[in-house]
Design a protein around this motif. Structure first.
Motif, PDB file in Angstrom:
ATOM      1  N   ALA A  13     113.926   1.684 -16.066  1.00  0.00           N
ATOM      2  CA  ALA A  13     112.984   0.572 -16.233  1.00  0.00           C
ATOM      3  C   ALA A  13     113.441  -0.612 -15.392  1.00  0.00           C
ATOM      4  N   LEU A  14     112.480  -1.472 -15.077  1.00  0.00           N
ATOM      5  CA  LEU A  14     112.761  -2.688 -14.311  1.00  0.00           C
ATOM      6  C   LEU A  14     112.382  -3.901 -15.134  1.00  0.00           C
ATOM      7  N   ARG A  15     113.090  -4.999 -14.920  1.00  0.00           N
ATOM      8  CA  ARG A  15     112.693  -6.274 -15.515  1.00  0.00           C
ATOM      9  C   ARG A  15     111.386  -6.700 -14.856  1.00  0.00           C
ATOM     10  N   VAL A  16     110.673  -7.583 -15.514  1.00  0.00           N
ATOM     11  CA  VAL A  16     109.377  -8.035 -14.995  1.00  0.00           C
ATOM     12  C   VAL A  16     109.525  -8.557 -13.568  1.00  0.00           C
ATOM     13  N   ARG A  17     110.483  -9.408 -13.335  1.00  0.00           N
ATOM     14  CA  ARG A  17     110.682  -9.982 -11.992  1.00  0.00           C
ATOM     15  C   ARG A  17     110.954  -8.885 -10.969  1.00  0.00           C
ATOM     16  N   GLU A  18     111.787  -7.916 -11.323  1.00  0.00           N
ATOM     17  CA  GLU A  18     112.106  -6.818 -10.410  1.00  0.00           C
ATOM     18  C   GLU A  18     110.877  -5.962 -10.124  1.00  0.00           C
ATOM     19  N   ALA A  19     110.084  -5.699 -11.155  1.00  0.00           N
ATOM     20  CA  ALA A  19     108.865  -4.910 -10.972  1.00  0.00           C
ATOM     21  C   ALA A  19     107.896  -5.636 -10.046  1.00  0.00           C
ATOM     22  N   CYS A  20     107.755  -6.941 -10.220  1.00  0.00           N
ATOM     23  CA  CYS A  20     106.862  -7.733  -9.367  1.00  0.00           C
ATOM     24  C   CYS A  20     107.299  -7.677  -7.905  1.00  0.00           C
ATOM     25  N   VAL A  21     108.590  -7.835  -7.674  1.00  0.00           N
ATOM     26  CA  VAL A  21     109.116  -7.784  -6.310  1.00  0.00           C
ATOM     27  C   VAL A  21     108.920  -6.392  -5.732  1.00  0.00           C
ATOM     28  N   SER A  22     109.243  -5.379  -6.510  1.00  0.00           N
ATOM     29  CA  SER A  22     109.122  -3.996  -6.065  1.00  0.00           C
ATOM     30  C   SER A  22     107.684  -3.634  -5.707  1.00  0.00           C
ATOM     31  N   LEU A  23     106.721  -4.131  -6.474  1.00  0.00           N
ATOM     32  CA  LEU A  23     105.317  -3.811  -6.266  1.00  0.00           C
ATOM     33  C   LEU A  23     104.589  -4.809  -5.365  1.00  0.00           C
ATOM     34  N   SER A  24     105.253  -5.897  -5.032  1.00  0.00           N
ATOM     35  CA  SER A  24     104.638  -6.972  -4.232  1.00  0.00           C
ATOM     36  C   SER A  24     103.386  -7.518  -4.908  1.00  0.00           C
TER      37      SER A  24
END
Length: 68
Positions: A13-24
Motif C-alpha cells: 500500500a501507499l500513503r495518500v501523498r505517495e499514491a498521488c505522486v505515483s499516479l500524477s
C-alpha cells in the motif's frame, strides 16, 4: 567477512501523498475516486493507505488515450 543481505518486499500500500505522486493526480482527485468507489482506501491508525492492488485495478479500468 560477513555480508548482510537486505530483503525488500513489494509495497502492499501507499500513503495518500505517495499514491498521488505515483499516479500524477491531485489529492482531491484521489479522494474523488475513493468516494466514487473506484479506489480503495484503508485506515491504519490515523494513516490512510491506498492498496497497490486497488491502484492497479484503477489504472486498468481507465480508457485508452486516443491517438492524435
Amino acid at each position: 567477512m560477513s555480508s548482510t543481505r537486505e530483503v525488500t518486499f513489494p509495497r502492499a500500500a501507499l500513503r495518500v501523498r505517495e499514491a498521488c505522486v505515483s499516479l500524477s493526480i491531485s489529492r482531491s482527485k484521489l479522494y474523488e475516486e475513493v468516494a466514487a468507489g473506484r479506489l480503495k482506501a484503508l485506515k491504519a491508525g490515523s494513516r490512510t493507505l491506498i492498496p497497490t492492488t486497488s491502484i492497479d485495478d484503477w489504472l486498468n479500468s481507465l480508457p485508452n488515450a486516443k491517438a492524435a
